[in-house]
Design a protein around this motif. Structure first.
Motif, short mmCIF file in Angstrom:
data_model
loop_
_atom_site.label_atom_id
_atom_site.label_comp_id
_atom_site.label_asym_id
_atom_site.label_seq_id
_atom_site.Cartn_x
_atom_site.Cartn_y
_atom_site.Cartn_z
N PHE A 11 87.85 46.54 -43.30
CA PHE A 11 88.06 47.57 -44.32
C PHE A 11 89.19 47.18 -45.26
N GLU A 12 90.28 46.66 -44.72
CA GLU A 12 91.39 46.20 -45.56
C GLU A 12 90.96 45.05 -46.45
N SER A 13 90.13 44.15 -45.93
CA SER A 13 89.60 43.05 -46.73
C SER A 13 88.74 43.57 -47.88
N MET A 14 87.97 44.60 -47.61
CA MET A 14 87.14 45.20 -48.66
C MET A 14 88.01 45.82 -49.75
N ILE A 15 89.10 46.47 -49.36
CA ILE A 15 90.03 47.03 -50.34
C ILE A 15 90.64 45.91 -51.17
#
Length: 84
Positions: A11-15
């Motif tokens: 999720f952090e990578s997607m952000i």
């Protein structure tokens, strides 16, 4: 690591990817605003600078969202952070 059924690392990578995308738009908008200004298109330059400001705001919100995931906090009304 998964929290509440969410793979937080992913999720952090997607952000981060969304932030990178907006950052490119920010840079291009900045360049176009100056090109418009140099070409005598004052109104277009003003609108592009306004768009650039909105893109900067979007990047700030993405950064806040990532901090909330990293710290495990929930943001209420975009202002108050509560630890859960």
């Amino acid at each position: 690591m998964c929290t509440n059924g969410v793979n937080t690392s992913q999720f952090e990578s997607m952000i981060d990817m969304a932030d990178d995308y907006v950052a490119v738009g920010y840079r291009w908008t900045h360049k176009m605003a100056h090109m418009a200004e140099d070409g005598g298109f004052a109104s277009a330059s003003e609108k592009l600078h306004a768009a650039q400001t909105l893109l900067a705001d979007a990047r700030a919100l993405l950064d806040e969202a990532k901090m909330c995931v990293e710290e495990g906090v929930t943001v209420s009304n975009g202002i108050t952070a509560k630890r859960v």
